[in-house]
Write a protein that holds these residues in place. Structure first.
Motif, PDB file in Angstrom:
ATOM      1  N   VAL A  99       0.846  -1.189   0.000  1.00 26.04           N
ATOM      2  CA  VAL A  99       0.000   0.000   0.000  1.00 26.04           C
ATOM      3  C   VAL A  99       0.894   1.257   0.000  1.00 26.04           C
ATOM      4  O   VAL A  99       1.393   1.611  -1.054  1.00 26.04           O
ATOM      5  N   ASN A 100       1.173   1.874   1.149  1.00 30.25           N
ATOM      6  CA  ASN A 100       1.956   3.126   1.091  1.00 30.25           C
ATOM      7  C   ASN A 100       3.235   3.077   1.930  1.00 30.25           C
ATOM      8  O   ASN A 100       3.815   4.113   2.240  1.00 30.25           O
ATOM      9  N   LYS A 101       3.629   1.872   2.296  1.00 30.76           N
ATOM     10  CA  LYS A 101       4.832   1.773   3.144  1.00 30.76           C
ATOM     11  C   LYS A 101       5.758   0.710   2.564  1.00 30.76           C
ATOM     12  O   LYS A 101       5.298  -0.386   2.231  1.00 30.76           O
ATOM     13  N   PRO A 102       7.058   1.012   2.439  1.00 31.84           N
ATOM     14  CA  PRO A 102       7.966   0.008   1.880  1.00 31.84           C
ATOM     15  C   PRO A 102       8.069  -1.230   2.778  1.00 31.84           C
ATOM     16  O   PRO A 102       8.047  -1.115   4.010  1.00 31.84           O
ATOM     17  N   LEU A 103       8.232  -2.362   2.118  1.00 28.02           N
ATOM     18  CA  LEU A 103       8.377  -3.636   2.837  1.00 28.02           C
ATOM     19  C   LEU A 103       9.389  -3.549   3.972  1.00 28.02           C
ATOM     20  O   LEU A 103       9.149  -4.012   5.084  1.00 28.02           O
ATOM     21  N   ASN A 138       2.204 -13.358  -6.260  1.00 33.04           N
ATOM     22  CA  ASN A 138       0.956 -13.750  -5.581  1.00 33.04           C
ATOM     23  C   ASN A 138       0.922 -13.280  -4.140  1.00 33.04           C
ATOM     24  O   ASN A 138      -0.044 -12.680  -3.685  1.00 33.04           O
ATOM     25  N   GLY A 139       2.004 -13.581  -3.413  1.00 36.89           N
ATOM     26  CA  GLY A 139       2.076 -13.218  -1.991  1.00 36.89           C
ATOM     27  C   GLY A 139       2.032 -11.711  -1.817  1.00 36.89           C
ATOM     28  O   GLY A 139       1.392 -11.185  -0.904  1.00 36.89           O
ATOM     29  N   PHE A 140       2.701 -11.018  -2.722  1.00 37.65           N
ATOM     30  CA  PHE A 140       2.767  -9.558  -2.654  1.00 37.65           C
ATOM     31  C   PHE A 140       1.376  -8.947  -2.840  1.00 37.65           C
ATOM     32  O   PHE A 140       0.966  -8.056  -2.083  1.00 37.65           O
ATOM     33  N   VAL A 141       0.642  -9.448  -3.826  1.00 37.08           N
ATOM     34  CA  VAL A 141      -0.698  -8.920  -4.097  1.00 37.08           C
ATOM     35  C   VAL A 141      -1.636  -9.259  -2.930  1.00 37.08           C
ATOM     36  O   VAL A 141      -2.421  -8.417  -2.477  1.00 37.08           O
ATOM     37  N   GLU A 142      -1.503 -10.476  -2.416  1.00 36.51           N
ATOM     38  CA  GLU A 142      -2.345 -10.893  -1.284  1.00 36.51           C
ATOM     39  C   GLU A 142      -2.084 -10.002  -0.057  1.00 36.51           C
ATOM     40  O   GLU A 142      -3.015  -9.550   0.614  1.00 36.51           O
ATOM     41  N   ASN A 185      -3.606  -6.527  -0.657  1.00 33.29           N
ATOM     42  CA  ASN A 185      -5.061  -6.518  -0.476  1.00 33.29           C
ATOM     43  C   ASN A 185      -5.434  -6.608   0.995  1.00 33.29           C
ATOM     44  O   ASN A 185      -6.342  -5.919   1.460  1.00 33.29           O
ATOM     45  N   THR A 186      -4.722  -7.456   1.734  1.00 30.06           N
ATOM     46  CA  THR A 186      -5.045  -7.639   3.156  1.00 30.06           C
ATOM     47  C   THR A 186      -4.801  -6.350   3.941  1.00 30.06           C
ATOM     48  O   THR A 186      -5.640  -5.942   4.751  1.00 30.06           O
ATOM     49  N   VAL A 187      -3.668  -5.698   3.683  1.00 35.70           N
ATOM     50  CA  VAL A 187      -3.370  -4.455   4.404  1.00 35.70           C
ATOM     51  C   VAL A 187      -4.376  -3.374   4.013  1.00 35.70           C
ATOM     52  O   VAL A 187      -4.891  -2.649   4.869  1.00 35.70           O
ATOM     53  N   PHE A 188      -4.689  -3.309   2.732  1.00 35.82           N
ATOM     54  CA  PHE A 188      -5.628  -2.276   2.276  1.00 35.82           C
ATOM     55  C   PHE A 188      -7.013  -2.481   2.905  1.00 35.82           C
ATOM     56  O   PHE A 188      -7.623  -1.524   3.373  1.00 35.82           O
ATOM     57  N   GLU A 189      -7.452  -3.739   2.944  1.00 37.03           N
ATOM     58  CA  GLU A 189      -8.760  -4.020   3.575  1.00 37.03           C
ATOM     59  C   GLU A 189      -8.752  -3.600   5.040  1.00 37.03           C
ATOM     60  O   GLU A 189      -9.733  -3.085   5.558  1.00 37.03           O
TER      61      GLU A 189
END
Ligand code: G1P
Length: 272
Positions: free
Chosen positions: A31-35, A257-261, A264-268
């Motif tokens: 989302v808006n924070k680097p890994l 896949n893991g990155f997108v998941e 989505n989880t953080v955004f939700e």
């Protein structure tokens, strides 16, 4: 005293090309924070505020991220956007940051050995920022509690489907307490038939400094690389080493896949 945490961050991130051509993979945002910032926040929560990076060519953005940007500060101070800098300002003021470079990609074990000059004769945490974790308290905090009790090296583990064992280091051991395993050996990336269990190592470790002796003597293993797994396994022959089944959720942000998941989880979690 456990205050140090090492972040191997020299890898190329080829799976994310072209995004990672000129940008370190550790700077990819969830989302808006680097890994890498999530990893550093987890370390701080656990009391590990001496942060060391094993970095490499093309990784300058990491140093800049954990430093004051005077131009930006000037622009933003007193505006409605100032709060966006609150978290990173806090991190910068509460930690020390040190960097060393790994000149050749010879594996995770080699990266950790390269970080030795930042660690000295102290126990230390290791975070692989690709393994993005959501846990309450953070996984490193859970592990620090265990370190206070056992005083030995600890690796985080989670159950994976047997067919996936060749993606991980896998432990062999005996459960001595709930979710706590005394490790007798570990194998890096075993085929399912060779895997001693389905407990896979996740990128969170607490290591005692004697691991450097094992790393110095470690010959290349899986993929021709100096494997941290092999060095810890050798260490476990004569020393107590613990595998810890943490509470929380982990996303493999080394894969699309893991990155997108994770995204989505953080955004939700952020949206009302
Ligand atoms: C590394 C370690 C492996 C561990 C994994 C966790 O492998 O070598 O033991 O299970 O991280 O993410 P890599 O993912 O770098 O291939």
């Amino acid at each position: 005293m456990l205050t140090k945490c090492l972040f191997p961050a020299a890898g190329y991130g080829t799976r994310f090309l072209p995004a990672t051509k000129a940008m370190p993979k550790e700077m990819l945002p969830i989302v808006n924070k680097p890994l890498i910032q999530y990893g550093v926040e987890e370390a701080i929560e656990a009391g590990l505020t001496d942060i060391g990076f094993v970095s490499g060519r093309g990784k300058r953005a990491i140093e800049d991220h954990f430093d004051v940007s005077y131009e930006l500060e000037q622009q933003i101070v007193g505006t409605s956007k100032e709060h966006f800098l609150a978290d990173i300002r806090k991190i910068i003021s509460s930690c020390s940051f040190a960097y060393t470079r790994q000149h050749e990609m010879k594996g995770l074990g080699h990266a950790i050995l390269t970080g030795r000059n930042l660690i000295g004769d102290n126990p230390f945490g290791v975070v692989l920022a690709d393994d993005f974790c959501i846990a309450q308290p953070g996984i490193l905090s859970q592990m620090v509690n265990l370190f206070v009790r056992y005083g030995c090296s600890i690796v985080a583990v989670e159950e994976v489907p047997k067919k996936d064992t060749q993606k991980y280091g896998v432990i062999d051991g005996e459960e001595i307490d709930r979710g706590v395993f005394r490790i007798s050996g570990m194998i890096e990336k075993p085929e399912p038939e060779q895997a001693p269990s389905n407990l896979a190592i996740i990128g969170r470790y607490i290591l005692t400094p004697d691991i450097f002796i094992n790393l110095e003597n470690q010959v290349p293993g899986a993929g021709g690389e100096i494997q941290l797994t092999d060095a810890i396994s050798a260490h476990a022959k004569d020393n107590m080493v613990i595998g810890f089944k943490f509470t929380g959720r982990r996303f493999d942000c080394g894969t699309l896949n893991g990155f997108v998941e994770a995204t989505n989880t953080v955004f939700e979690g952020m949206t009302p």
